[in-house]
Design a protein around this motif. Structure first.
Motif, PDB file in Angstrom:
ATOM      1  N   UNK A 850     -10.967   1.503  -7.360  1.00 25.45           N
ATOM      2  CA  UNK A 850      -9.726   0.726  -7.380  1.00 25.45           C
ATOM      3  C   UNK A 850      -9.984  -0.757  -7.124  1.00 25.45           C
ATOM      4  N   UNK A 851      -9.071  -1.568  -7.652  1.00 20.48           N
ATOM      5  CA  UNK A 851      -9.153  -3.019  -7.467  1.00 20.48           C
ATOM      6  C   UNK A 851      -8.116  -3.471  -6.434  1.00 20.48           C
ATOM      7  N   UNK A 852      -7.614  -4.680  -6.583  1.00 20.00           N
ATOM      8  CA  UNK A 852      -6.713  -5.213  -5.559  1.00 20.00           C
ATOM      9  C   UNK A 852      -5.408  -4.417  -5.497  1.00 20.00           C
ATOM     10  N   UNK A 853      -4.852  -4.093  -6.650  1.00 17.48           N
ATOM     11  CA  UNK A 853      -3.635  -3.286  -6.697  1.00 17.48           C
ATOM     12  C   UNK A 853      -4.053  -1.823  -6.759  1.00 17.48           C
ATOM     13  N   UNK A 854      -4.041  -1.162  -5.625  1.00 20.61           N
ATOM     14  CA  UNK A 854      -4.521   0.217  -5.547  1.00 20.61           C
ATOM     15  C   UNK A 854      -3.437   1.151  -6.084  1.00 20.61           C
ATOM     16  N   UNK A 855      -3.756   1.788  -7.200  1.00 20.12           N
ATOM     17  CA  UNK A 855      -2.804   2.696  -7.847  1.00 20.12           C
ATOM     18  C   UNK A 855      -3.322   4.126  -7.713  1.00 20.12           C
ATOM     19  N   UNK A 856      -3.211   4.645  -6.523  1.00 15.12           N
ATOM     20  CA  UNK A 856      -3.685   6.003  -6.255  1.00 15.12           C
ATOM     21  C   UNK A 856      -2.716   6.633  -5.283  1.00 15.12           C
ATOM     22  N   UNK A 857      -2.212   7.810  -5.622  1.00 15.43           N
ATOM     23  CA  UNK A 857      -1.177   8.429  -4.816  1.00 15.43           C
ATOM     24  C   UNK A 857      -1.659   8.813  -3.417  1.00 15.43           C
ATOM     25  N   UNK A 858      -2.953   9.068  -3.273  1.00 10.58           N
ATOM     26  CA  UNK A 858      -3.464   9.479  -1.973  1.00 10.58           C
ATOM     27  C   UNK A 858      -3.319   8.365  -0.940  1.00 10.58           C
ATOM     28  N   UNK A 859      -3.269   7.121  -1.395  1.00  2.53           N
ATOM     29  CA  UNK A 859      -3.045   6.005  -0.464  1.00  2.53           C
ATOM     30  C   UNK A 859      -1.693   6.159   0.229  1.00  2.53           C
ATOM     31  N   UNK A 860      -0.645   6.483  -0.541  1.00  5.33           N
ATOM     32  CA  UNK A 860       0.691   6.648   0.044  1.00  5.33           C
ATOM     33  C   UNK A 860       0.706   7.808   1.039  1.00  5.33           C
ATOM     34  N   UNK A 861       0.088   8.904   0.650  1.00  4.34           N
ATOM     35  CA  UNK A 861       0.094  10.077   1.517  1.00  4.34           C
ATOM     36  C   UNK A 861      -0.633   9.791   2.827  1.00  4.34           C
ATOM     37  N   UNK A 862      -1.755   9.061   2.751  1.00  4.31           N
ATOM     38  CA  UNK A 862      -2.509   8.747   3.968  1.00  4.31           C
ATOM     39  C   UNK A 862      -1.723   7.809   4.871  1.00  4.31           C
ATOM     40  N   UNK A 863      -1.012   6.860   4.269  1.00  6.07           N
ATOM     41  CA  UNK A 863      -0.180   5.945   5.063  1.00  6.07           C
ATOM     42  C   UNK A 863       0.894   6.733   5.823  1.00  6.07           C
ATOM     43  N   UNK A 864       1.553   7.646   5.124  1.00  6.27           N
ATOM     44  CA  UNK A 864       2.584   8.451   5.781  1.00  6.27           C
ATOM     45  C   UNK A 864       2.001   9.249   6.933  1.00  6.27           C
ATOM     46  N   UNK A 865       0.863   9.863   6.693  1.00  3.97           N
ATOM     47  CA  UNK A 865       0.242  10.687   7.725  1.00  3.97           C
ATOM     48  C   UNK A 865      -0.138   9.847   8.946  1.00  3.97           C
ATOM     49  N   UNK A 866      -0.603   8.628   8.689  1.00  2.76           N
ATOM     50  CA  UNK A 866      -0.991   7.748   9.791  1.00  2.76           C
ATOM     51  C   UNK A 866       0.191   7.481  10.709  1.00  2.76           C
ATOM     52  N   UNK A 867       1.342   7.139  10.141  1.00  2.61           N
ATOM     53  CA  UNK A 867       2.495   6.817  10.969  1.00  2.61           C
ATOM     54  C   UNK A 867       3.089   8.062  11.625  1.00  2.61           C
ATOM     55  N   UNK A 868       3.047   9.169  10.942  1.00  2.00           N
ATOM     56  CA  UNK A 868       3.552  10.403  11.534  1.00  2.00           C
ATOM     57  C   UNK A 868       2.762  10.753  12.794  1.00  2.00           C
ATOM     58  N   UNK A 869       1.439  10.659  12.720  1.00  2.00           N
ATOM     59  CA  UNK A 869       0.600  11.057  13.850  1.00  2.00           C
ATOM     60  C   UNK A 869       0.596  10.037  14.982  1.00  2.00           C
TER      61      UNK A 869
END
Length: 914
Positions: A850-869
């Motif tokens: 990926x480059x500067x604009x990260x277009x990968x769905x796993x990024x969103x899922x990891x962000x959500x998990x980070x805040x949940x935990x």
């Protein structure tokens, strides 16, 4: 699949030169765009170009060359298929540029009975040529198409319907000459100056102005493709990219601006025939731009660090009969912008106007000639807010303001000798963008203050306009948090609108009393259908420019009474959470066509799980008014609040993050966070755009502090009205979260170290961590040269702020793409090293492709998990993690399947709450 935002489904509207067709792009399937057209007498859309039926088109990312990928990064373009198209101004033909092929589509001139012809391929790239065809454009006379390939400019004759062309090389001297490139915009122009082109046709199609730049003196910065698997890397080599990146304080590319004559039609046709027959090569007409005396170089002055910011041809002939060039040149400190008129026969300049600012001069696209007398429109911040002036190429003292100091001009839409149509906003209500008309007075008339502008748009929200070539119609696009996107073709009659408002007969004295409707108010057609029950169009605390406005509460004396969830802040129940169909009376002008199928694009999604965000205002610690919005969790699951709070931000200069548009509703990340129980807040802090000069330039020599202070003041406001959880004695309180990308990533990393008492959980995506490691034009605009302002660089960088924090109380997730050629991974690497040095534990997620604009769905899922935990109490975290840990095909990959997940999650959450 990551779906584009709402506005990306149908976009890129345009008119045919005969005013009979409206064209636009629409997404099909996996983000593949197709070209549609509507005949204005028929009103029925038809698909006229299906990229799946064409050869050599980009239907997958793998089909794109590196050069194309980098250009698309600069333009922030993510679609596939037909991503751009160009109407000829001379005939009803559309150019469809792809990296490996140029296609042409023609439409009938007037009759809807005549079927459009099939597209034909004008030019195919040679099979063995790895270099794409870039920046293809029509010549103004419609007889040629120009393009750039392998650092040189080419032209292709359009000889007849269906006839393939021959690419004839026009320039030479750059290819194989060190770091020279001709005809393209250099990286700094594309990324930071928003100049995406490097050559320009003269109005008579006889000349081409072009930039040539040399990067050979800038050391190459290599980016290795670490993800490529090689059995023997030492022998086979690992792919890498070399970028000549100009870091703050170091040399820029060396720039030259030249003009070359285009061979006549007979000469081009003979050369094309010879090339087809094999008797000549495609470079038979090429001229070495550095050696051929017929190439005229513009005298850019003694400053070899000057930026070529904007280039425009003007039909003002010189003594030689050639048209002239108007060029905007910016000095390296960016405190001066010079408008220069060049004689293209000699290259000699004449200074027309100079804009100065002790902090910096913003580059704008607010320039155009008016008529044939040397008058022009010019946007300037010198009055304290962006204002349009009528100026003269021949009288430098002439400067007639056309727009009042109460409004900020955002963009030019159209003009004539008697009026200018523009997009802008009231300075007290920047979330709503309207289309306005302002009269252009006679030159002898110089009113001390311009009259109020007349709005063509009426409903609160964001409006955009495109005017037909004959200025008889306009494409009106509108949406708001309350209304789905609506698109109409309307009649355009600015003279009548101005006359009815009292403007034209009373230029000196302003409008007749009561004659001017107010954008966002009742106007001349009424807005009862556009309000949401309380007459304010759903615009939070102060009405957002609509009727019923009341003063905002100060952050120093906040209101302690918060609205109940599901109520508006004035205490009234909301009349339905979901947006409604946009009303046709959202603007002036009889509706000719309503573009169908736009209103319901997201209806199904909205019915599933979306909640409408709420606009609000507050004041920061200095008394400055801030605009924001928030997303509330579902009270049926999480109760009345207060709720754990997360800040979503960009925060950097040149961007407005909070607007009254449907795109806010379809902010997937924020909607998913509110679904999991978070209150999500956005605030346009000081430094954000579309405010006055003092607000926008408050970050000069002081980045990374006042922006976060404003974010904190926004959180405190939501805490004071009972929405945000902030009681340290509450066992469930775990601090405030923050996330963002690019500048927002920089803000997020800075927040957790500079203000750890507030921010305890952060996700920083692609962050700049030390400012001297970023680009010249962007960084020096705000902080000057590192050698001149070392303290400003030190205080504005993340690395000096890093400290040890207890990992049980503070967590940072760092995300970066390893191919990022904009904010290099070395920024995150330096931050990692510093955090290791102080013993601060962190989380890391890397995307090797990926480059500067990260277009990968796993990024969103990891962000959500980070805040949940890190932020949710255990009773909510447990069912949320079950949702997020579901298999990829049922989790967040397909957002349309969220209803099933939502039902399962809310049931589990409700059980946990018992």
């Amino acid at each position: 699949m990551t779906r584009p935002a709402n506005g990306s489904y149908i976009n890129t509207f345009s008119f045919s030169p005969d005013n009979k067709w409206v064209t636009y792009l629409a997404v099909h399937g996996a983000s593949v765009r197709h070209l549609y057209a509507i005949h204005v007498d028929e009103g029925v859309p038809r698909r006229i170009v299906d990229p799946l039926r064409l050869t050599n088109t980009a239907l997958r990312d793998e089909d794109l060359s590196l050069e194309e990928k980098l250009q698309r990064e600069r333009a922030r373009s993510s679609g596939l298929g037909v991503t751009k198209y160009h109407w000829s101004t001379a005939h009803n033909s559309i150019l469809l540029p792809f990296g490996k092929a140029l296609w042409i589509k023609s439409l009938p001139s007037s009759s809807t009975d005549e079927e459009p012809t099939e597209p034909y391929c004008l030019l195919d790239a040679p099979p063995d040529d790895p270099h794409p065809m870039l920046d293809a454009l029509w010549s103004p006379d419609g007889q040629m198409v120009s393009l750039v390939r392998d650092k040189e400019v080419y032209v292709v004759g359009v000889e007849g319907e269906g006839e393939p062309g021959v690419a004839l090389q026009l320039t030479s001297g750059a290819r194989g000459n060190g770091g020279w490139t001709t005809g393209l915009a250099e990286y700094m122009a594309q990324e930071e100056m928003h100049r995406l082109r490097g050559y320009w046709w003269s109005p008579d199609s006889s000349y081409i102005a072009f930039c040539s730049f040399d990067e050979s003196h800038i050391p190459a910065y290599d980016i290795v493709h670490q993800h490529v698997v090689k059995s023997n890397p030492a022998a086979e080599g690992v792919p890498k990219e070399s970028h000549h990146f100009a870091f703050a304080g170091y040399p820029n590319a060396k720039m030259r601006l030249g003009v070359i004559k285009v061979p006549g039609k007979d000469e081009r046709e003979k050369a094309a025939k010879d090339v087809r027959q094999g008797s000549k090569q495609p470079d038979c007409l090429a001229r070495d731009v550095f050696k051929d005396p017929s190439v005229v170089w513009m005298d850019l002055g003694p400053d070899d660090e000057v930026y070529v910011a904007r280039v425009d041809w003007v039909d003002l002939p010189t003594a030689s009969g050639r048209p002239s060039l108007l060029v905007q040149l910016q000095n390296r400190p960016q405190t001066e912008l010079h408008l220069m008129l060049f004689d293209t026969a000699t290259g000699k300049p004449t200074q027309v106007h100079t804009e100065k600012d002790e902090k910096w001069v913003d580059l704008k696209d607010l320039f155009t000639l008016v008529g044939k007398e040397g008058l022009y429109l010019w946007g300037s911040d010198s009055p304290g807010i962006t204002t349009l002036f009528l100026r003269s190429l021949y009288d430098r003292s002439m400067a007639i303001p056309l727009t009042p100091p109460t409004h900020k001009v955002i963009s030019l839409v159209a003009h004539d000798t008697s009026y200018v149509c523009w997009q802008g906003c009231d300075n007290t209500d920047p979330c709503n963008h309207h289309i306005y008309l302002s009269p252009i007075p006679p030159i002898t008339t110089t009113p001390p203050t311009p009259p109020p502008p007349v709005p063509l748009s009426l409903a609160p929200g964001v409006h955009q306009a495109i005017i037909s070539p004959d200025k008889s119609m306009w494409i009106h696009q509108f949406s708001s948090i309350n209304f789905y996107r609506g698109i109409w073709l309307r009649k355009f009659d600015p003279t009548s609108v101005l006359r009815d408002s009292g403007m034209l007969p009373n230029l000196n004295g302003g409008p007749a009393a009561g004659g001017v409707p107010t954008a966002g108010s009742s106007g001349t057609q009424g807005d009862a259908s556009m309000a949401d029950g309380d007459g304010n169009g759903g615009v939070g605390e102060d009405g957002g420019g609509a009727k019923g406005r009341r003063p905002p509460a100060s952050s120093s004396e906040p209101s302690t009474q918060r609205p109940r969830v599901g109520e508006k802040e004035d205490g009234k129940r909301e009349g339905g959470e979901r947006p409604k169909v946009a009303p046709s009376d959202a603007g002036l002008g009889a509706v000719v066509i309503t573009v169908p199928k736009v209103q319901a694009v997201h209806g199904g999604l909205m019915d599933m799980f979306y909640g409408k965000p709420h606009l609000f205002t507050c004041h920061n610690r200095t008394g400055t008014r801030l605009n924001g919005l928030y997303f509330l969790p579902d009270k049926r699951v999480y109760g009345e609040g207060p709720y754990p709070c997360i800040v979503s931000l960009y925060g950097g200069p040149g961007v407005q993050y909070v607007t009254n548009t449907i795109d806010q509703v379809f902010d997937y990340q924020s909607q998913l966070l509110r679904t999991l129980g978070f209150l999500v807040m956005k605030i346009d802090n000081r430094g954000s755009k579309n405010r006055d000069r003092d607000f926008e330039k408050a970050v000069h020599l002081n980045m990374g502090r006042i922006e976060l202070e404003d974010q904190i003041d926004g959180v405190r406001h939501l805490t004071a009205i009972g929405l945000a959880k902030a009681d340290p004695n509450d066992s469930e309180y775990r601090g405030v979260g923050i996330f963002g990308a690019s500048y927002g990533g920089y803000m997020s990393a800075m927040a957790i170290f500079r203000f750890p008492e507030v921010f305890r959980s952060a996700v920083a995506v692609s962050p700049v961590t030390f400012l001297e490691g970023y680009s010249t034009h962007w960084t020096e605009r705000y902080l000057s040269l590192p050698s001149e302002q070392p303290e400003a660089y030190h205080e504005s960088s993340v690395l000096p702020q890093v400290r040890y924090l207890n990992p049980r109380e503070h967590r940072l997730l760092l995300i970066h793409g390893l191919l990022d050629e904009n904010v290099h991974f070395r920024h995150s690497a330096a931050l990692i090293e510093r955090m290791n040095d102080v013993g601060f534990s962190f989380d890391l997620m890397l995307f090797p492709t990926q480059r500067h604009c990260i277009r990968h769905n796993e990024k969103k899922k990891r962000l959500l998990r980070h805040f949940v935990t890190t932020l949710l109490p255990d009773k909510w975290a447990s069912p949320a993690l079950k949702l997020l840990d579901a298999p990829p095909h049922t989790a967040l990959t397909d957002i349309l399947d969220f209803q099933t997940l939502w039902n399962a999650f809310t049931q589990g959450a409700a059980n946990s709450n018992k």
